[in-house]
Design a protein around this motif. Structure first.
Motif, PDB file in Angstrom:
ATOM      1  N   GLY A  34      -2.679-112.870 -16.928  1.00 30.37           N
ATOM      2  CA  GLY A  34      -2.665-113.877 -17.986  1.00 30.37           C
ATOM      3  C   GLY A  34      -1.292-114.458 -18.321  1.00 30.37           C
ATOM      4  N   GLU A 186      -4.084-124.621 -20.580  1.00 28.63           N
ATOM      5  CA  GLU A 186      -5.223-124.223 -21.423  1.00 28.63           C
ATOM      6  C   GLU A 186      -6.323-123.583 -20.589  1.00 28.63           C
ATOM      7  OE1 GLU A 186      -6.687-127.578 -23.639  1.00 28.63           O
ATOM      8  OE2 GLU A 186      -4.691-127.826 -24.534  1.00 28.63           O
ATOM      9  N   ARG A 189      -5.465-120.134 -19.731  1.00 28.79           N
ATOM     10  CA  ARG A 189      -5.635-119.247 -20.896  1.00 28.79           C
ATOM     11  C   ARG A 189      -7.101-118.929 -21.125  1.00 28.79           C
ATOM     12  NH1 ARG A 189      -2.370-122.777 -23.937  1.00 28.79           N
ATOM     13  NH2 ARG A 189      -0.259-122.272 -23.327  1.00 28.79           N
TER      14      ARG A 189
END
Ligand SMILES: Nc1ncnc2c1ncn2[C@@H]1O[C@H](COP(=O)(O)OP(=O)(O)OP(=O)(O)O)[C@@H](O)[C@H]1O
Length: 226
Positions: A34, A186, A189
């Motif tokens: 991540g 985004e 994520r």
């Protein structure tokens, strides 16, 4: 936990004058699950070569490249292709879209190599990048910014654990570059994907908390310069 762990990675090329030149010499580099890192580096410093090694498109002279539990560098070509298809989304500097196919087919073909073509997911990804009305268009009927978004949708459609992006905004104007960067970050994520992005655009680099200097990372450059 690392999604990417590199150790003692070296790759050389034979230059036109016949001399073998060390281009990448990275003792250690890792990326956590991540995590988002931007790599800054001068033109010709070996950034694309570094990403191609991680993606298993190029093989190293020596060293290891662990993607999760597996060493990309130790695999056969078909096994590398599979590891890449299942784990890595690559957004290329030139978008590498297939002109004979529609936007939707480009995304579906990308997925087919990994977890499998999924029409509703491919359609949702193109809608997510604002191209739901362009599914059947050929890439050549789209603007550069729109083609970049198709390339991003293709790279992200399989929910890869690791996304590599090579100057993904290099061919875009400011507004499109900002939008494309937000979209990539985004989506990473949302999917819990790690992102390794290469750029020399200061605005792009400024958006990242974690910026690493490839000139520091790559010992081959230090040796050339000293
Ligand atoms: N297949 C190849 N054969 C020989 N030399 C190569 C090959 N691929 C790359 N090189 C050389 O390796 C060096 C690094 O190239 P690379 O494309 O990795 O740099 P880069 O940092 O990504 O550059 P840019 O920012 O301009 O895209 C260059 O000097 C290039 O000429």
């Amino acid at each position: 936990m690392s999604i990417l762990a590199i150790s003692a990675l070296q790759r050389s090329f034979v230059s036109p004058d016949g001399e073998r030149k060390l281009i990448v010499d990275v003792p250690k580099f890792s990326l956590e699950v991540g995590e988002q890192i931007a790599l800054r580096g001068e033109s010709g410093s070996g950034k694309t070569t570094f990403l191609n090694l991680i993606a298993g498109i190029l093989t190293p002279d020596s060293g290891s490249i662990r993607i999760g539990e597996r060493d990309m560098a130790a695999l056969s070509e078909p096994a590398r292709d599979r590891l890449r298809a299942e784990n890595i989304g690559y957004i290329f500097q030139v978008f590498n879209l297939l002109q004979g196919y529609s936007c939707l087919e480009n995304v579906l073909l990308g997925m087919a190599f990994g977890s499998g073509a999924d029409l509703s997911r491919a359609t949702a990804m193109l809608e997510r990048v604002g191209l739901g009305h362009r599914l059947q268009h050929s890439p050549r009927q789209l603007s550069t910014g729109q083609q970049q978004r198709v390339a991003a949708a293709r790279a992200l459609a399989n929910r890869p654990k690791l996304v590599l992006a090579d100057e993904p905004t290099g061919n875009l104007d400011h507004k499109n570059a900002r939008e494309a960067l937000s979209l990539i970050r985004e989506t990473c994520r949302e999917n819990g994907a790690a992102l390794l992005l290469v750029s020399h655009d200061l605005e792009v680099l400024g958006a990242f908390d974690n910026v690493r200097d490839f000139m520091e990372l790559n010992r081959a450059l230090k040796e050339t310069k000293s």
